[in-house]
Design an enzyme around this catalytic site. Structure first.
Site, PDB file in Angstrom:
ATOM      1  N   GLU B  99       0.805  -1.228   0.000  1.00 28.03           N
ATOM      2  CA  GLU B  99       0.000   0.000   0.000  1.00 28.03           C
ATOM      3  C   GLU B  99       0.833   1.271   0.000  1.00 28.03           C
ATOM      4  OE1 GLU B  99      -0.983  -2.632   1.490  1.00 28.03           O
ATOM      5  OE2 GLU B  99      -3.079  -2.911   0.923  1.00 28.03           O
ATOM      6  N   HIS B 168     -10.654  -5.131  10.681  1.00 25.30           N
ATOM      7  CA  HIS B 168     -11.231  -4.940   9.355  1.00 25.30           C
ATOM      8  C   HIS B 168     -12.529  -4.155   9.401  1.00 25.30           C
ATOM      9  CE1 HIS B 168      -8.335  -8.075   8.476  1.00 25.30           C
ATOM     10  NE2 HIS B 168      -8.556  -7.923   7.188  1.00 25.30           N
TER      11      HIS B 168
END
Lengths: 421, 377
Positions: B99, B168
């Site tokens: 990322e 998450h």
């Protein structure tokens, strides 16, 4: 000249006799400079030699030897160990490097008189990297660097006035005074800043290279970082992406051997950078020799434009100042070392010697040029001092490019509420 | 109808072509091919996002998509389905799981003039890259004195899904919403998704586009106007989803659906609720919020994210600052519980707002009893 070389040899001998345990150097000696001396001792002979100027082809070209050998990684052959140059190039390079040198000296004084605030990371000592790089590039190639960006900005064609204005926060600065020392930009000449976060530049550079390739530009991107950033995870990520997607990216490591106050051997298991990646070739050049840098860049640009993907270029260089103006730079380095570098490897001195040896101009003419450069730079600083600060409404300008209708608040929300037209 | 289409070569070329032809015609044909031209024009949020990205990529060669599994996998949540086949690997890029690297790459490409759409598989993973979102993207136009802008879109699912637990499930609206230099959008239905995505891609500034995984599959009716390739929504304008007189509920994303359901329930007890769908966290549409509260005199903010320093906190502050004398009751905030998201289903239910929470708080704001009296035999 000879005296200083023998001093260097004495220093080497003394250190070798001393303790080899880190941090256990004798009283008054704060640092273990062996690692540097190791490199220099091997090349002390090379430096003693004047750059060889025996050959002089009829074309008026001058051949300059590059004494320090290029180190290569994953490359069969590297740049040539000699550079062909002209009087014009030598004089221009001398001037460019001197402008950077004088600008950094002025910046030092301005910071001490509190005209420059915050951080000020100076580039003097590293001029050969900025100028050698520009000798091999055009302004259609892109350059992006971190916060030690004054020299790179000037090399990219930024003016001293724009530089000093920005350093002092004046509205005539290259970022309208809103960036400061670490955020210099010159979009027209493809200089993309000026970034304060260590390690953030390689991915940004990979992005610029991606865009170059996407738009089919016949140009390269140079992403510059220091040895201190060499262990960042996102550097590795950027290297992978650049190699995987075959991007025209030159990763330039300005290795001045210290990440702030931490010597390279205290931060990195492996102190070289050009050979860290098993799938990206690399070259190590002498960052204090403008021609070494120039030839390495020529080679790297050719490599990238041939579609061979990214390449690493490590420039072995040195900063005379500390990390920034709040760091004297002598608590982790010995004055002997710094002096030694100034005497043995100064990049501007090197070019001066070539110019005088070649008798391109007389000593007096060169002195006059020095005076002229100094006066021009100091004039620019003086002029920048007189420039106005940005107006108060600039506070809310350019937060966005599309800011029509945007409402922004000052510290006292009832007092200061601004609506963009 | 599709049989006839398959024999018509020019039409097929339009469908297949990567650069659009007649854009309106190709959109209509695309819609036909996707089999949702039913009489009431219903599309899912996923289809809305996909079509918006598709159309913008057709219209502008500088737009490209990048992220994990966006290409050959057709998108982790299938939002980018079909794009690789249509636009090719130069414009739809599968990235490695890096990322920080690919976000920085996207920002660099945007500085040079391309228009990247960077997908984060969820915004939880964007934390790996948050330095580039804030320090490289958001601040650059300002720091450079307006010389370098960053026309990039960061998109992906945000907030809680179902049973995906603590790492998450975080909602990042408040974090990104705080940063000057970012625009933060939060679509709810298909119309929002299409209009805001197109606006985001065309916008010359960095846009954080917070989607919701559980909304992707929900269908919403849309008008012909919404399906037109030129349809966009203005950034920074909230939408009144339902008008009312007694209480204003200000909310965004999935919670808009909850607010509407709560409003239906509350209507049965004579509480008329106005539901404001923010659509945009930054810029925040304080005008619409305050105008609504001045009308109803009661405020309830509803969000999935954590309460402290959350979006609701800013809305309450805005209303208390600008509409204090119009308030007839203390402001109410319904937020996610102040806990990392638990996994067990019963605990998860306690950690995210439920419609009952909204109804209870609404009654409180109207000075009614929180629970309905149970009839006794």
């Amino acid at each position: 000249m000879n005296g200083s070389r023998s001093m260097l040899r004495l220093a080497t001998a003394a250190l070798r006799q001393g303790s080899s345990l880190p941090g256990s150097a004798g009283k008054g000696a704060y640092c273990k400079t062996e690692f540097l001396v190791r490199g220099y001792a091997a090349d002390a002979d090379a430096y003693d030699k004047m750059p060889d100027s025996g050959k002089k082809p009829d074309s008026g070209e001058i051949v300059v030897e590059i004494p320090v050998k290029f180190n290569l990684h994953l490359l069969e052959s590297g740049p040539p160990q000699e550079a062909i140059t002209t009087k014009e190039e030598l004089m221009k390079s001398y001037t460019d490097m001197s402008v950077i040198r004088r600008a950094e000296i002025s910046a030092d004084m301005l910071f001490k008189s509190q005209m420059i605030r915050g951080f000020c990371h100076l580039y003097d000592g590293q001029e050969a990297v900025a100028v050698g790089m520009e000798r091999a590039l055009t302004f259609d190639d892109s350059v992006i660097t971190a916060y030690r960006d004054h020299g790179i900005f000037l090399g990219r064609g930024g003016t001293a006035l724009e530089l000093f204005s920005e350093l002092m926060g004046k509205k005539t600065g290259c970022a309208l005074g809103k960036g400061g020392s670490m955020h210099l930009y010159h979009r027209k000449h493809n200089f993309w800043g000026g970034w304060g976060i260590v390690g953030s530049v390689p991915p940004l550079g990979a992005g610029l290279a991606f865009a170059h390739k996407y738009m089919k530009k016949p140009n390269v991107v140079v992403a510059i970082y220091g040895d201190g950033a060499g262990n960042q995870g996102q550097l590795y990520e950027a290297q992978n992406l650049a190699a995987l997607w075959n991007l025209p990216l030159i990763l330039l490591i300005e290795n001045n051997h210290f990440g702030m106050g931490t010597a390279e051997w205290r931060a990195s298991k492996k102190v070289t950078h050009y050979d860290r990646v098993p799938y990206i070739p690399g070259i190590k050049a002498d960052g204090m020799d403008m021609f070494s840098v120039r030839e390495a860049f020529k080679y790297c640009k050719e490599h990238c434009l041939a579609g061979k993907g990214p390449i690493m270029l490590e420039a072995d260089t040195y900063r005379y100042h500390g990390h920034s103006m709040s760091d004297p730079g002598s608590t982790y380095r010995s004055r002997k070392e710094i002096q030694g570098m100034r005497q043995e490897r100064d990049p501007i001195e090197r070019i001066r010697k070539i110019i005088l040896t070649e008798e391109l101009v007389t000593k007096e003419e060169l002195k006059d040029l020095d005076k002229k450069i100094r006066a021009e730079v100091e004039d620019a600083a003086a002029k920048a001092r007189e420039e106005p600060f940005p107006s108060d409404d600039e506070l809310f300008a350019n937060i966005y490019k599309a800011d029509s209708g945007l409402v922004a608040y000052g510290c006292d929300r009832r007092k200061t509420k601004v609506e963009m037209p | 109808m599709l049989g006839a289409l398959s024999r018509n070569r020019p039409l097929l070329a339009l469908l297949r072509g990567g650069n659009g032809g007649d854009k309106a015609a190709s959109a209509a044909l695309w819609a036909a091919s996707k089999r949702f031209m039913s009489s009431d024009n219903t599309i899912t949020v996923r289809e809305a996002l996909n079509s918006a990205i598709d159309e913008e990529m057709s219209a502008d060669n500088k737009v490209f998509v990048m992220g994990e599994e966006v290409g050959e996998y057709q998108g982790a949540y299938k939002v980018t389905k079909g794009l690789l086949q249509k636009f090719g690997p130069d414009r739809v890029l599968d990235t490695p799981i890096t990322e920080a690297g690919f976000t920085g790459l996207g920002v660099g490409a945007a500085m040079y003039g391309l228009k990247p759409i960077v997908e984060f598989m969820t915004f939880n993973f964007a934390m790996q890259a948050i330095d580039h979102l804030i320090n490289s993207a958001a601040k650059t136009n300002y720091m450079s004195g307006g010389t370098i802008n960053v026309p990039i879109v960061f998109r992906g699912p945000n907030g809680a899904a179902a049973g995906v637990a603590a790492q998450h499930s975080q909602c990042f609206a408040a974090w990104y919403g705080q940063v000057p230099g970012l625009k933060v959008l939060v679509p709810y239905d298909a119309e929002d998704a299409r209009g805001l995505m197109k606006a985001a891609i065309r916008d010359p500034d960095p846009v954080v586009f917070l989607e919701n995984e559980l909304l992707y599959g929900e269908s919403f009716p849309v008008s012909q106007e919404v399906l037109d390739p030129s349809f966009t929504l203005p950034i920074g304008k909230a939408k009144i989803m339902r008008e009312g007189d007694d209480l204003t509920i200000v909310t965004f994303s999935k919670m808009v659906g909850y607010a509407l359901k709560a409003a239906d329930e509350l209507a049965k007890e004579g509480i008329s609720v106005e539901v404001v769908n923010l659509r945009s966290i930054r810029p925040l549409d304080r005008e619409t919020i305050n105008a609504s509260v001045r009308k109803t005199s009661r405020l309830l903010t509803l969000e999935e994210g954590w309460p402290q320093h959350g979006v609701g906190a800013e809305i309450c502050a805005s209303v208390v600052e600008e509409s204090f004398y119009y308030l007839d009751a203390p402001v109410e905030r319904i937020c996610g519980a102040d806990v990392p998201m638990p996994y067990a289903a019963n605990l998860e239910r306690l950690a995210v707002p439920q419609i009952d929470d909204v109804i209870r708080a609404a009654r409180r704001a109207c000075f009614r009893k929180e629970e309905k009296k149970q009839a006794t035999a």
